[in-house]
Design an enzyme around this catalytic site. Structure first.
Site, PDB file in Angstrom:
ATOM      1  N   THR A   1      -0.859  -0.306  -4.616  1.00 55.78           N
ATOM      2  CA  THR A   1      -1.972   0.633  -4.740  1.00 55.78           C
ATOM      3  C   THR A   1      -1.466   1.870  -5.471  1.00 55.78           C
ATOM      4  O   THR A   1      -0.297   2.249  -5.345  1.00 55.78           O
ATOM      5  CB  THR A   1      -2.532   1.042  -3.359  1.00 55.78           C
TER       6      THR A   1
ATOM      7  N   ASP B   1       0.857  -1.182   0.000  1.00 51.06           N
ATOM      8  CA  ASP B   1       0.000   0.000   0.000  1.00 51.06           C
ATOM      9  C   ASP B   1       0.900   1.241   0.000  1.00 51.06           C
ATOM     10  O   ASP B   1       1.401   1.657   1.044  1.00 51.06           O
ATOM     11  CB  ASP B   1      -0.916  -0.032   1.236  1.00 51.06           C
ATOM     12  N   VAL B   2       1.122   1.790  -1.205  1.00 51.61           N
ATOM     13  CA  VAL B   2       2.000   2.965  -1.354  1.00 51.61           C
ATOM     14  C   VAL B   2       1.280   4.128  -2.028  1.00 51.61           C
ATOM     15  O   VAL B   2       1.803   5.232  -2.042  1.00 51.61           O
ATOM     16  CB  VAL B   2       3.267   2.671  -2.186  1.00 51.61           C
ATOM     17  N   LYS B   3       0.145   3.847  -2.652  1.00 52.15           N
ATOM     18  CA  LYS B   3      -0.685   4.899  -3.283  1.00 52.15           C
ATOM     19  C   LYS B   3       0.142   5.856  -4.126  1.00 52.15           C
ATOM     20  O   LYS B   3       0.036   7.077  -3.991  1.00 52.15           O
ATOM     21  CB  LYS B   3      -1.481   5.654  -2.226  1.00 52.15           C
ATOM     22  N   ARG B   4       0.932   5.303  -5.033  1.00 54.18           N
ATOM     23  CA  ARG B   4       1.773   6.148  -5.874  1.00 54.18           C
ATOM     24  C   ARG B   4       1.003   6.675  -7.083  1.00 54.18           C
ATOM     25  O   ARG B   4       0.044   6.051  -7.545  1.00 54.18           O
ATOM     26  CB  ARG B   4       2.989   5.351  -6.371  1.00 54.18           C
TER      27      ARG B   4
END
Ligand SMILES: O=c1ccn([C@@H]2O[C@H](COP(=O)(O)O)[C@@H](O)[C@H]2O)c(=O)[nH]1
Length: 279
Positions: free
Chosen positions: A124, A94-97
């Protein structure tokens, strides 16, 4: 090469439709009797791997809680990822890049190229520079059997002010994201490799997820207030591809391995009761 969608479909059938997060909050380290430092971070992560690595379908380390310790925290993340993969869990980082395409290509190399020390099964990603800007991630994922989960309707209360805004064609921002990801998954069997993040907290919003074709990651369960029963309200008829995600609800049961496993069994049973044991 087997696609991420196919691997995830099998993992959910074999191990159950559940994702558990590794979120080493300072408060959790304290609760577990650990120090809020690298040693505590490493012990916490190791305990979750030992307790759940051999039984959870997907494990979702939250990168932020490792990054806050700098490069040595990232080294703990690298080692945690390796151990999870060795124990048979799929790893969703979960890094939401998200960024302009040429920079997204570097993120793709960091997380989705097998030669990287941070190589994971899926990440993510944030679509707010346009879903098309994520194309390098989609391409790298496809080349190596990886996956990307794109934020659509997030679990936090601030999300709707952006995600429910409507464009010139009358669709919401979220529906535009959903439709673009659906296109990417078109024809993929048994499951597409491009997922959507749809919070379990959001209630009935009228968005159409029926053509998504990929997994629907549902965070917000437990600590953020949603229950497994809420999945019915949010996803309606689209429950078969839902991947419920819990972090603190399970992690609060540590540090005992048996406590973590009991919490895992409990939330998995709750989810199965709603999603059906065949999903
Ligand atoms: O919409 C979203 C997207 C991601 N998250 C992440 O999931 C976990 C939730 O943790 P809990 O302890 O189960 O509340 C956390 O890592 C978030 O960053 C989300 O909550 N909502």
């Amino acid at each position: 090469m087997e696609s991420f969608g196919a691997r995830l479909h099998r993992a959910m059938a074999d191990r159950g439709p559940l994702c558990v997060g590794i979120d080493p909050h300072p408060a959790l380290l304290h609760r577990w009797g650990l120090t809020d430092d690298l040693d505590g971070l490493a012990r916490f992560s190791q305990t979750v791997v030992d307790a759940l690595g051999d039984r959870v379908a997907v494990c979702k380390p939250q990168s932020a809680f490792f990054e806050r310790f700098g490069s040595r925290g990232v080294a703990v993340l690298e080692s945690t990822i390796r151990q999870l993969r060795d124990s048979g869990a799929l790893v969703l980082l979960d890094v939401k890049r998200g960024d302009i395409g040429s920079t997204v290509a570097a993120y793709a190399a960091a997380y989705l190229e097998p030669s990287s020390s941070l190589y994971v099964d899926a990440v993510t990603a944030s679509p707010y520079l346009g879903v098309g800007s994520l194309a390098p991630m989609f391409e790298t994922a496809t080349a190596h059997g990886g996956g990307v989960f794109v934020l659509a309707l997030t679990s936090n209360p601030e999300g709707p002010s952006v995600q429910h805004a409507r464009g010139a064609d009358g669709r919401t921002v979220a529906q535009t994201v959903i439709d673009e990801i659906s296109q990417l998954n078109r024809g993929a069997q048994p499951l597409g490799s491009f997922g959507l993040v749809v919070g379990a907290t959001i209630g009935e919003t009228g968005h159409d997820l029926s053509g998504a074709g990929g997994p629907l990651l549902a965070p917000g369960l437990g600590a953020q207030g949603a229950s497994a029963a809420d999945l019915r309200t949010v996803f309606g008829r689209d429950l078969s591809t839902v991947l419920p995600s819990y972090s603190r609800e399970v992690l609060n049961a540590g540090p005992d391995v048996s406590g973590l496993r009991s919490a895992f069994d409990r939330v998995l049973a709750d989810c199965r009761a709603v999603l059906g044991s065949s999903s």
